[in-house]
Design a protein around this motif. Structure first.
Motif, PDB file in Angstrom:
ATOM      1  N   VAL A 175       5.773   8.948   4.653  1.00 46.11           N
ATOM      2  CA  VAL A 175       6.405   8.563   6.002  1.00 46.11           C
ATOM      3  C   VAL A 175       5.667   7.721   6.702  1.00 46.11           C
ATOM      4  O   VAL A 175       6.168   6.372   7.823  1.00 46.11           O
ATOM      5  N   LEU A 176       4.076   8.016   7.077  1.00 46.26           N
ATOM      6  CA  LEU A 176       3.653   7.506   8.547  1.00 46.26           C
ATOM      7  C   LEU A 176       3.105   6.351   8.084  1.00 46.26           C
ATOM      8  O   LEU A 176       2.556   5.344   9.052  1.00 46.26           O
ATOM      9  N   LEU A 177       3.097   6.486   6.722  1.00 48.36           N
ATOM     10  CA  LEU A 177       2.578   4.885   6.566  1.00 48.36           C
ATOM     11  C   LEU A 177       2.431   3.996   6.622  1.00 48.36           C
ATOM     12  O   LEU A 177       2.212   2.453   7.109  1.00 48.36           O
ATOM     13  N   PRO A 178       4.050   3.405   6.407  1.00 44.97           N
ATOM     14  CA  PRO A 178       3.943   2.037   6.967  1.00 44.97           C
ATOM     15  C   PRO A 178       4.058   1.367   8.655  1.00 44.97           C
ATOM     16  O   PRO A 178       3.430   1.149   9.664  1.00 44.97           O
ATOM     17  N   PHE A 179       4.343   3.451   9.188  1.00 42.24           N
ATOM     18  CA  PHE A 179       4.080   2.190  10.731  1.00 42.24           C
ATOM     19  C   PHE A 179       2.635   1.839  10.896  1.00 42.24           C
ATOM     20  O   PHE A 179       2.231   1.077  12.007  1.00 42.24           O
ATOM     21  N   ALA A 180       1.910   3.040   9.840  1.00 40.03           N
ATOM     22  CA  ALA A 180       0.496   3.013  10.424  1.00 40.03           C
ATOM     23  C   ALA A 180      -0.215   1.772  10.028  1.00 40.03           C
ATOM     24  O   ALA A 180      -0.580   0.391  10.530  1.00 40.03           O
ATOM     25  N   TRP A 181      -0.048   0.431   8.977  1.00 38.98           N
ATOM     26  CA  TRP A 181       0.340  -0.468   8.680  1.00 38.98           C
ATOM     27  C   TRP A 181       0.784  -1.684   9.763  1.00 38.98           C
ATOM     28  O   TRP A 181      -0.234  -2.498   9.625  1.00 38.98           O
ATOM     29  N   MET A 182       1.565  -0.991  10.554  1.00 37.86           N
ATOM     30  CA  MET A 182       2.447  -1.989  11.249  1.00 37.86           C
ATOM     31  C   MET A 182       1.461  -2.136  12.346  1.00 37.86           C
ATOM     32  O   MET A 182       1.616  -3.095  12.749  1.00 37.86           O
ATOM     33  N   VAL A 183       1.069  -1.180  13.342  1.00 36.40           N
ATOM     34  CA  VAL A 183       0.006  -0.576  14.098  1.00 36.40           C
ATOM     35  C   VAL A 183      -0.897  -1.229  13.423  1.00 36.40           C
ATOM     36  O   VAL A 183      -1.714  -2.433  14.558  1.00 36.40           O
ATOM     37  N   SER A 184      -1.591  -1.200  12.351  1.00 39.34           N
ATOM     38  CA  SER A 184      -2.863  -2.371  11.957  1.00 39.34           C
ATOM     39  C   SER A 184      -2.774  -3.668  12.605  1.00 39.34           C
ATOM     40  O   SER A 184      -3.251  -4.394  12.898  1.00 39.34           O
ATOM     41  N   SER A 185      -1.297  -4.061  11.693  1.00 38.30           N
ATOM     42  CA  SER A 185      -1.380  -5.378  11.177  1.00 38.30           C
ATOM     43  C   SER A 185      -1.110  -5.745  12.389  1.00 38.30           C
ATOM     44  O   SER A 185      -1.528  -7.389  13.217  1.00 38.30           O
ATOM     45  N   SER A 186      -0.443  -5.290  13.494  1.00 36.80           N
ATOM     46  CA  SER A 186      -0.688  -6.102  15.149  1.00 36.80           C
ATOM     47  C   SER A 186      -1.594  -6.394  16.009  1.00 36.80           C
ATOM     48  O   SER A 186      -1.831  -7.442  17.045  1.00 36.80           O
ATOM     49  N   LEU A 187      -2.736  -5.967  15.648  1.00 38.76           N
ATOM     50  CA  LEU A 187      -3.873  -5.755  15.934  1.00 38.76           C
ATOM     51  C   LEU A 187      -4.900  -6.677  15.167  1.00 38.76           C
ATOM     52  O   LEU A 187      -6.211  -7.136  15.746  1.00 38.76           O
ATOM     53  N   LYS A 188      -4.161  -7.967  14.229  1.00 35.71           N
ATOM     54  CA  LYS A 188      -5.349  -8.523  13.847  1.00 35.71           C
ATOM     55  C   LYS A 188      -4.569 -10.260  13.367  1.00 35.71           C
ATOM     56  O   LYS A 188      -3.735 -10.408  14.055  1.00 35.71           O
ATOM     57  N   ARG A 189      -5.155 -10.810  12.889  1.00 37.41           N
ATOM     58  CA  ARG A 189      -4.868 -12.703  12.499  1.00 37.41           C
ATOM     59  C   ARG A 189      -3.866 -12.641  11.895  1.00 37.41           C
ATOM     60  O   ARG A 189      -3.544 -11.925  11.202  1.00 37.41           O
ATOM     61  N   ASN A 190      -3.051 -13.669  11.797  1.00 35.35           N
ATOM     62  CA  ASN A 190      -2.624 -13.892  10.634  1.00 35.35           C
ATOM     63  C   ASN A 190      -2.970 -13.627   9.230  1.00 35.35           C
ATOM     64  O   ASN A 190      -2.135 -13.226   8.277  1.00 35.35           O
ATOM     65  N   ASN A 191      -3.942 -14.015   9.252  1.00 36.91           N
ATOM     66  CA  ASN A 191      -4.233 -14.198   7.943  1.00 36.91           C
ATOM     67  C   ASN A 191      -4.693 -13.220   7.174  1.00 36.91           C
ATOM     68  O   ASN A 191      -5.826 -13.144   5.843  1.00 36.91           O
ATOM     69  N   GLN A 192      -5.055 -11.809   7.936  1.00 39.23           N
ATOM     70  CA  GLN A 192      -5.576 -10.569   7.717  1.00 39.23           C
ATOM     71  C   GLN A 192      -4.431  -9.951   7.772  1.00 39.23           C
ATOM     72  O   GLN A 192      -5.546  -8.771   7.125  1.00 39.23           O
ATOM     73  N   VAL A 193      -3.308 -10.056   7.369  1.00 39.03           N
ATOM     74  CA  VAL A 193      -2.500  -9.076   7.486  1.00 39.03           C
ATOM     75  C   VAL A 193      -1.789  -8.475   6.454  1.00 39.03           C
ATOM     76  O   VAL A 193      -1.636  -7.379   6.238  1.00 39.03           O
ATOM     77  N   PHE A 194      -2.327  -9.959   5.484  1.00 40.12           N
ATOM     78  CA  PHE A 194      -1.320  -9.512   4.095  1.00 40.12           C
ATOM     79  C   PHE A 194      -2.957  -9.667   2.992  1.00 40.12           C
ATOM     80  O   PHE A 194      -2.860  -9.639   2.120  1.00 40.12           O
ATOM     81  N   SER A 195      -3.904  -9.646   3.421  1.00 43.22           N
ATOM     82  CA  SER A 195      -5.033  -8.963   2.733  1.00 43.22           C
ATOM     83  C   SER A 195      -5.283  -8.271   1.655  1.00 43.22           C
ATOM     84  O   SER A 195      -4.712  -7.354   2.090  1.00 43.22           O
ATOM     85  N   ILE A 196      -5.621  -8.342   0.941  1.00 41.22           N
ATOM     86  CA  ILE A 196      -6.293  -7.714  -0.430  1.00 41.22           C
ATOM     87  C   ILE A 196      -7.397  -7.304  -0.441  1.00 41.22           C
ATOM     88  O   ILE A 196      -8.153  -8.086  -0.562  1.00 41.22           O
ATOM     89  N   PRO A 197      -7.822  -6.136  -0.914  1.00 38.53           N
ATOM     90  CA  PRO A 197      -7.195  -4.985  -0.189  1.00 38.53           C
ATOM     91  C   PRO A 197      -6.582  -5.140   0.928  1.00 38.53           C
ATOM     92  O   PRO A 197      -7.462  -5.613   1.956  1.00 38.53           O
ATOM     93  N   ILE A 198      -6.183  -4.032   1.189  1.00 40.55           N
ATOM     94  CA  ILE A 198      -5.555  -3.664   2.560  1.00 40.55           C
ATOM     95  C   ILE A 198      -6.612  -3.744   3.897  1.00 40.55           C
ATOM     96  O   ILE A 198      -7.588  -2.381   3.063  1.00 40.55           O
ATOM     97  N   GLN A 199      -7.073  -4.177   4.568  1.00 40.52           N
ATOM     98  CA  GLN A 199      -7.881  -3.703   5.757  1.00 40.52           C
ATOM     99  C   GLN A 199      -7.147  -2.807   7.023  1.00 40.52           C
ATOM    100  O   GLN A 199      -6.018  -3.302   7.475  1.00 40.52           O
ATOM    101  N   TRP A 200      -7.672  -1.553   6.502  1.00 39.26           N
ATOM    102  CA  TRP A 200      -6.457  -0.702   7.299  1.00 39.26           C
ATOM    103  C   TRP A 200      -6.959  -1.135   9.251  1.00 39.26           C
ATOM    104  O   TRP A 200      -6.532  -0.468  10.513  1.00 39.26           O
ATOM    105  N   ILE A 201      -8.607  -0.743   9.299  1.00 43.36           N
ATOM    106  CA  ILE A 201      -9.170  -0.664  10.558  1.00 43.36           C
ATOM    107  C   ILE A 201      -9.268  -2.322  10.179  1.00 43.36           C
ATOM    108  O   ILE A 201     -10.334  -2.716   9.655  1.00 43.36           O
TER     109      ILE A 201
END
Length: 296
Positions: A44-70
């Motif tokens: 349940v919390l994983l999508p919310f954590a990804w959303m918060v993490s993505s809000s603190l990144k640059r655009n080119n880092q949001v969909f980076s693979i592998p996912i950079q949580w921090i």
């Protein structure tokens, strides 16, 4: 000396004491239950954590693979820049206004109607209640167009008043409050009537103070539903200055579909008020759902 010769409680009741195998099975079941709850919470919390993490990144880092949580660099400026790109303060203010007003009106109308359906005796009361509750089964799409025609002919389209009038009454709210009121002894109301208290006074001075958990539950549910409502404002509100946060974010996504980090920032800001309200009100919400009536 008597205490020394007393048998254990399980033996006194005629039950065999739990041996090591039984205790081991209980421990395993408990561990599995907690593991399942932890796994469900993570899902349940994983999508919310990804959303918060993505809000603190640059655009080119949001969909980076592998996912950079921090993020390597926390871009707190995203939470400042979004206020200049869209009128976010206007959207949030409209959502707060509609949510607060509609929640207050549903608490008022729902609790008062529930008092009449639970503590006031009149011919056809139960039948009328069943007919009113049966409206919950009617899908909103069935009367969406007639409602719009009525509001258009009344000249209330493109106003907040149209949303307020349509959502100020809730059959579910009446049902929830009535079920709570039914658990309160009728003797309290009868004693108040003998003392000369009017029906309005009984509702205000006796029923409402005793139903705070139920009122809190209804308030939380109504506020969340109103805040997250998209179709209602989408149909009735056309002016940008009247839009809610849901309409504003949808418009922002359409205009800046590639600005992923800023989209996530707006999503975080739209969720924060609901999160704060739920954290502060969850105790009353759980109490209102799990308990009813007077406590001994």
């Amino acid at each position: 000396m008597t205490a020394l010769h007393e048998a254990p409680p399980a033996v006194k009741r005629g039950q065999a004491p739990a041996g090591p195998p039984e205790q081991g099975r209980r421990l395993v079941r408990m561990v599995l239950a907690y593991a399942a709850l932890v796994a469900a919470a993570v899902v349940v919390l994983l999508p919310f954590a990804w959303m918060v993490s993505s809000s603190l990144k640059r655009n080119n880092q949001v969909f980076s693979i592998p996912i950079q949580w921090i993020p390597e660099e926390f871009r707190w400026t995203n939470f400042v820049d979004i206020w200049t790109q869209i009128p976010l303060a206007t959207y949030l203010g409209n959502s707060v206004y509609l949510s607060v007003v509609i929640t207050f009106l549903q608490l008022l109308t729902g609790s008062f109607a529930a008092y009449g359906f639970s503590k006031v005796r009149f011919p056809g009361r139960d039948l009328l209640f069943l007919l009113y509750i049966a409206t919950i089964a009617v899908p909103w799409q069935a009367y969406m167009v007639p409602q719009y025609i009525i509001m258009h002919q009344a000249g209330l389209t493109n106003t907040h008043l149209s949303i307020i009038l349509l959502q100020a009454f809730s059959a579910f709210g009446v049902f929830l409050m009535r079920q709570y009121y039914m658990s309160i002894p009728d003797e309290l109301c009868e004693a108040a009537r003998i003392d000369g208290l009017s029906e309005y006074g009984i509702w205000w001075r006796i029923m409402l103070p005793l139903s705070k958990p139920a009122l809190a539950s209804l308030a939380l549910l109504t506020f969340v539903n109103t805040w997250n409502d998209y179709m209602g404002p989408f149909i009735y509100l056309t002016s940008n200055e009247l839009w809610t946060i849901q309409l504003g974010l949808r418009s922002f996504v359409g205009q800046y579909s590639a600005d992923y980090a800023m989209i996530m920032t707006g999503a975080v800001l739209s969720v924060l008020p609901i999160l704060v309200i739920f954290l502060f009100g969850q105790r009353y919400f759980i109490q209102g759902i799990a308990t009813s009536g007077l406590k001994g």
